[in-house]
Design an enzyme around this catalytic site. Structure first.
Site, PDB file in Angstrom:
ATOM      1  N   GLY A 438     -66.400 -23.588  30.839  1.00 52.80           N
ATOM      2  CA  GLY A 438     -64.740 -23.393  31.517  1.00 52.80           C
ATOM      3  C   GLY A 438     -64.365 -24.362  32.433  1.00 52.80           C
ATOM      4  O   GLY A 438     -63.544 -25.174  32.257  1.00 52.80           O
ATOM      5  N   GLU A 490     -60.003 -25.561  34.035  1.00 58.87           N
ATOM      6  CA  GLU A 490     -59.514 -24.523  35.305  1.00 58.87           C
ATOM      7  C   GLU A 490     -59.143 -25.101  36.445  1.00 58.87           C
ATOM      8  O   GLU A 490     -59.647 -24.898  37.724  1.00 58.87           O
ATOM      9  CB  GLU A 490     -60.709 -23.484  35.579  1.00 58.87           C
ATOM     10  CG  GLU A 490     -61.274 -22.770  34.276  1.00 58.87           C
ATOM     11  CD  GLU A 490     -62.405 -21.874  34.540  1.00 58.87           C
ATOM     12  OE1 GLU A 490     -62.878 -21.688  35.698  1.00 58.87           O
ATOM     13  OE2 GLU A 490     -62.949 -21.414  33.456  1.00 58.87           O
ATOM     14  N   ASP A 495     -61.622 -20.176  42.558  1.00 59.86           N
ATOM     15  CA  ASP A 495     -62.805 -19.203  42.169  1.00 59.86           C
ATOM     16  C   ASP A 495     -62.300 -18.472  41.014  1.00 59.86           C
ATOM     17  O   ASP A 495     -61.364 -17.860  41.093  1.00 59.86           O
ATOM     18  CB  ASP A 495     -63.362 -18.280  43.379  1.00 59.86           C
ATOM     19  CG  ASP A 495     -64.122 -17.387  43.134  1.00 59.86           C
ATOM     20  OD1 ASP A 495     -65.466 -17.658  43.330  1.00 59.86           O
ATOM     21  OD2 ASP A 495     -64.067 -16.248  42.976  1.00 59.86           O
ATOM     22  N   TYR A 518     -75.749 -19.069  46.928  1.00 61.26           N
ATOM     23  CA  TYR A 518     -77.191 -19.912  46.751  1.00 61.26           C
ATOM     24  C   TYR A 518     -76.809 -21.128  47.614  1.00 61.26           C
ATOM     25  O   TYR A 518     -75.914 -21.817  47.572  1.00 61.26           O
ATOM     26  CB  TYR A 518     -77.617 -20.171  45.487  1.00 61.26           C
ATOM     27  CG  TYR A 518     -76.755 -21.066  44.543  1.00 61.26           C
ATOM     28  CD1 TYR A 518     -76.988 -22.324  44.640  1.00 61.26           C
ATOM     29  CD2 TYR A 518     -75.938 -20.567  43.886  1.00 61.26           C
ATOM     30  CE1 TYR A 518     -75.868 -23.145  43.795  1.00 61.26           C
ATOM     31  CE2 TYR A 518     -74.911 -21.205  42.921  1.00 61.26           C
ATOM     32  CZ  TYR A 518     -75.237 -22.802  43.123  1.00 61.26           C
ATOM     33  OH  TYR A 518     -74.017 -23.228  42.483  1.00 61.26           O
ATOM     34  N   TRP A 567     -68.483  -8.782  41.472  1.00 57.96           N
ATOM     35  CA  TRP A 567     -68.228 -10.183  42.481  1.00 57.96           C
ATOM     36  C   TRP A 567     -67.161  -9.702  43.532  1.00 57.96           C
ATOM     37  O   TRP A 567     -66.609 -10.747  43.884  1.00 57.96           O
ATOM     38  CB  TRP A 567     -68.076 -11.341  41.567  1.00 57.96           C
ATOM     39  CG  TRP A 567     -69.311 -11.909  41.076  1.00 57.96           C
ATOM     40  CD1 TRP A 567     -70.625 -11.316  41.246  1.00 57.96           C
ATOM     41  CD2 TRP A 567     -69.330 -13.101  40.315  1.00 57.96           C
ATOM     42  NE1 TRP A 567     -71.621 -12.030  40.366  1.00 57.96           N
ATOM     43  CE2 TRP A 567     -70.766 -13.062  39.956  1.00 57.96           C
ATOM     44  CE3 TRP A 567     -68.508 -13.876  39.779  1.00 57.96           C
ATOM     45  CZ2 TRP A 567     -71.392 -14.111  38.966  1.00 57.96           C
ATOM     46  CZ3 TRP A 567     -69.223 -14.918  38.945  1.00 57.96           C
ATOM     47  CH2 TRP A 567     -70.573 -14.845  38.676  1.00 57.96           C
ATOM     48  N   CYS A 649     -74.869 -15.893  33.106  1.00 57.04           N
ATOM     49  CA  CYS A 649     -75.604 -16.800  34.034  1.00 57.04           C
ATOM     50  C   CYS A 649     -76.600 -16.223  34.874  1.00 57.04           C
ATOM     51  O   CYS A 649     -76.435 -15.288  35.433  1.00 57.04           O
ATOM     52  CB  CYS A 649     -74.717 -17.826  34.707  1.00 57.04           C
ATOM     53  SG  CYS A 649     -73.519 -17.121  35.626  1.00 57.04           S
ATOM     54  N   HIS A 701     -76.966 -26.575  37.931  1.00 57.65           N
ATOM     55  CA  HIS A 701     -76.983 -26.325  39.579  1.00 57.65           C
ATOM     56  C   HIS A 701     -77.764 -27.382  40.175  1.00 57.65           C
ATOM     57  O   HIS A 701     -78.081 -27.458  41.318  1.00 57.65           O
ATOM     58  CB  HIS A 701     -77.601 -24.897  39.757  1.00 57.65           C
ATOM     59  CG  HIS A 701     -76.477 -23.915  39.730  1.00 57.65           C
ATOM     60  ND1 HIS A 701     -76.632 -23.127  38.613  1.00 57.65           N
ATOM     61  CD2 HIS A 701     -75.296 -23.539  40.237  1.00 57.65           C
ATOM     62  CE1 HIS A 701     -75.482 -21.892  38.523  1.00 57.65           C
ATOM     63  NE2 HIS A 701     -74.810 -22.606  39.628  1.00 57.65           N
TER      64      HIS A 701
END
EC number: 2.1.1.14
Length: 745
Positions: A438, A490, A495, A518, A567, A649, A701
């Site tokens: 995305g 996006e 967010d 994280y 979230w 994820c 990541h």
């Protein structure tokens, strides 16, 4: 009456640590610069708690990345691939474990219980040579003491550390990590000895795994561990803290029977039935740290209700043995409401961030001691009443529509294999189609454009022009690289949840309500305060614009209802599933508008579906039923030729694979590369999956770029267990945290 805080947010009120970490990683600042920012943040946190009157102030809850990784460093449990040769663990080794480096991948990252925080999973085996390799806990205790603050050092408890670990690559999957207990306890004893020598009088062991479904062998490990540590702990007050759920009767008996333990910390917000266990029997002369202030949500505490609970507990455990505490670490809440200049006064009066929760804890402790601040309690009662009666909370049409959902399971009319055939005729995709998840990299220029538009510094026309140019760049790049199903990147979204929340009614937004997810990654969860509806289309303009730039299929990109729920900071005045159904209806309207606009592939991300799974198996079926149902509601009305994707994820999916199949998506893309391809074991064990599936081949990541051979090897492993005609090739997750120099190769 005493007060206690389990832990505190690390990033700082304006994400000071985030920016210091990223500057250090980009080699724009030194280790000393990073350490200075960290020391200033710690000092401010300790001073704030001391000034608020908190008696038991935690230390060693600050972390440069993650507290479990800190425990791995303390124990010297560094996997051999990082080339560590002993001695005190420095930043280069520490951050290589967390993020990987040019030559080796990072350690696995997964969700911390049922939160959106992620921890770095220890990799253990029979040959690990544990050694005391990070003195952080002792150093931070001494640091606080030099500032005049006597703290309670906090360590991840030895049993929880092992239960949160996994067998390292090459170690038999049947290897019991608990067998390593005798090897790690000597290091815990060294740390305890140094803390005693430094003057500590209390120590806190976080043992949150006690709230899980544990067997007798696992519970016995707690008994054995603390019996072994008893003599080392002699002379210290020992607090064992648990959080996030109720304890079972067996776990409670184990906890209160531990040798050498002075106090027990219990979550009385999510652990609603734990009070019954305390009433049925609490050991005489021990302390109860009562977690009555919610560490995971941002609603102001109902002080009158909490005080009543505490008074009942006081009768059981004794006046001088009850300590008022947070339900868990405040790591999971935003930092300080003072920084919120744009929230309206009514909604603001309903909220409490970490700094306000510290004040609430102390106010309750003082009230119990007979020093009740009547004005503070009266203002709190008025805010509670205002929230209950506010007309902005309730929308009767939304409630009626959600109530009408009962009685249907909202499945698409045709089975998935027939739908995939119809979609293939329309989309004409090659074997092993490629796509991304995305988002594309969020450049500084792009962030500047969004920021200036929000601040009314550029016109809407100029903003739209800039975003269209970015979309064109992303579309052209994907066509150049021959990606089959495109995304628009996006660029209009900071967010994924915030973007949708801003366009749905019933949501409020903060300016600085950041929460660590994280490492340096922070999110700003929206606040769901009322009934949810969609006033107008949210993504149709951008998706249609992107589709007009290419002949290839362009995915419409949406966030699913369960992920928006999990979230966000969710209202606590109605069941979560009711709020989720309301969001599902809003997303359903958007899906159908995208389809009408000619978008033939629509991705509805449910990245957080697994994260919301209750910690107790007895509660799984109910959660999964309404969560999966919510997803199906969003797309039950589309044509067979419209391909519905979903994405998940960084969680353990193997135990919910049948619920994932029951979501009935046409294609699922799912994290796989960072978790040692654990997901594929499900298919090796014979689970039949007939829909399209794209297990990730690239860990987004980590800054590390995998080789072509490595990606081909991953695809071949997938083809060994999955049919060629259902396999997709894609990264683990969205690309926005990476740079173009990493993404393009």
């Amino acid at each position: 009456m005493a007060s206690h805080i389990v832990g505190y947010p690390r990033m700082g009120p304006k994400r000071e640590l985030k920016f210091a970490l990223e500057s250090f990683w980009d080699k724009k600042s030194s280790a000393e610069d990073l350490q200075k920012v960290a020391a200033d943040l710690r000092s401010a946190i300790w001073k704030q708690m001391a000034d608020a009157g908190i008696k038991y102030i935690p230390s060693n809850t600050f972390s440069y990345y993650d507290q479990v990784l800190d425990a791995t460093s303390m124990l010297g449990a560094v996997p051999p691939r990082y080339g560590w040769n002993g001695g005190e663990i420095r930043f280069d080794t520490y951050f290589s474990m967390a993020r990987g480096n040019a030559s080796v991948p990072a350690m696995e990252m997964t969700k911390w219980f049922d939160t959106n925080y992620h921890f770095i999973v220890p990799e253990l085996g029979p040959d690990v040579n544990f050694s005391y390799a990070s003195h952080k806990a002792v150093d931070e205790y001494k640091e606080a003491k030099s500032l005049g603050v006597d703290t309670v050092p906090v360590l991840v408890g030895p049993v929880s550390y092992l239960l949160l670990s996994k067998p390292a690559k090459g170690v038999e999957k049947t290897f019991s990590v608990l067998s390593l207990l005798p090897k790690i306890l000597p290091i815990y004893k060294e740390v305890i000895s140094e803390l005693k020598a430094a003057g500590a009088s209390w120590i806190q062991f976080d043992e949150p795994t006690l709230v899980l479904d544990l067997d007798s062998h696992q519970l016995q490990a707690f008994t054995a561990a603390y019996a072994d540590l008893e003599s080392a702990l002699s002379g210290l007050n020992v607090l064992i803290d648990t959080y996030f759920a109720d304890l079972t009767t067996e776990a409670y008996k184990t906890l209160v029977g531990l040798k050498g333990v002075t106090a027990y910390g219990l979550d009385l917000v999510r652990g609603t039935q734990t009070i019954d266990l305390v009433k049925a029997g609490f050991p005489e002369g021990k302390y109860l740290f009562a977690g009555v202030v919610d560490g995971r949500n941002i609603w102001a505490n109902d002080l009158a209700s909490s005080l009543s609970t505490l008074q009942r507990l006081e009768d059981i455990v004794g006046k001088d043995k009850l300590v008022v505490s947070t339900s868990c670490s405040l790591l999971h809440t935003a930092v300080d409401l003072v920084n919120e200049t744009k929230l309206d006064d009514e909604i603001k009066s309903w909220l409490a961030f970490a700094a306000q929760k510290v004040v609430e804890v102390n106010a309750l402790a003082k009230a119990l001691a007979g020093q009740k601040d009547e004005a503070f309690f009266a203002a709190n009662a008025a805010a509670q009443a205002s929230r209950k009666s506010s007309p902005r909370v309730t929308n009767e049409a939304v409630q009626k529509a959600a109530a009408a959902l009962k009685g249907s399971d909202h499945r698409r009319a045709t089975n998935v294999s027939a739908r995939l055939d119809a979609q293939q005729k329309k989309l004409n995709l090659p074997v092993l189609p490629t796509t991304t998840i995305g988002s594309f990299p969020q450049t500084l220029e792009l962030r500047r454009v969004r920021r200036e538009f929000k601040a009314n510094k550029i016109s809407e026309d100029n903003y739209i022009k800039a975003i269209k140019e970015e979309i064109k760049k992303v579309v052209d790049l994907q066509e150049e690289l021959d990606i089959d199903v495109l995304v628009h990147g996006e660029p209009e979204r900071n967010d994924m949840v915030e973007y949708f929340g801003e366009q749905l009614s019933g949501f409020a937004f903060t300016v600085n309500g950041w929460v660590q997810s994280y490492g340096s990654r922070c999110v700003k969860p929206p606040i769901i305060y009322g009934d949810v509806s969609r006033p107008k289309p949210m993504t149709v303009f951008w998706s249609s614009t992107a589709q007009s730039m290419t002949q290839r299929p362009m995915k419409g990109m949406l966030t699913g209802p369960v992920t928006i729920l999990n979230w966000s900071f969710v209202r606590n005045d109605q069941p979560r599933f009711e709020t989720c159904y309301q969001i599902a209806l809003a997303i359903k309207d958007e899906v159908e508008d995208l389809e009408k606009a000619g978008i033939n592939v629509i991705q509805i991300d449910e990245a957080a579906l697994r994260e919301g799974l209750p910690l107790r198996k007895s509660e799984h079926a109910f959660y999964l039923k309404w969560a999966v149902h919510s997803f199906r509601i969003t797309n039950c009305g589309v044509q067979d030729t419209t391909q519905i994707h979903t994405h998940m994820c960084y969680s353990n999916f193997n135990d919910i694979i049948h619920s994932i199949i029951d979501m009935d998506a046409d294609v699922i893309t799912i994290e796989n590369s960072r978790s040692d391809e654990k997901l594929l074991s499900v298919f090796r064990e014979g689970v039949k999956y007939g829909a399209g599936i794209g297990p990730g081949v690239y860990d987004i990541h980590s800054p590390r770029i995998p080789s072509t051979e490595e990606i081909a090897d991953r695809i071949n492993k997938m083809l060994a267990v999955l049919e060629t005609n259902i396999l997709w090739v894609n990264p683990d997750c969205g690309l926005k945290t990476r740079k173009y120099a990493e993404v393009k190769p």
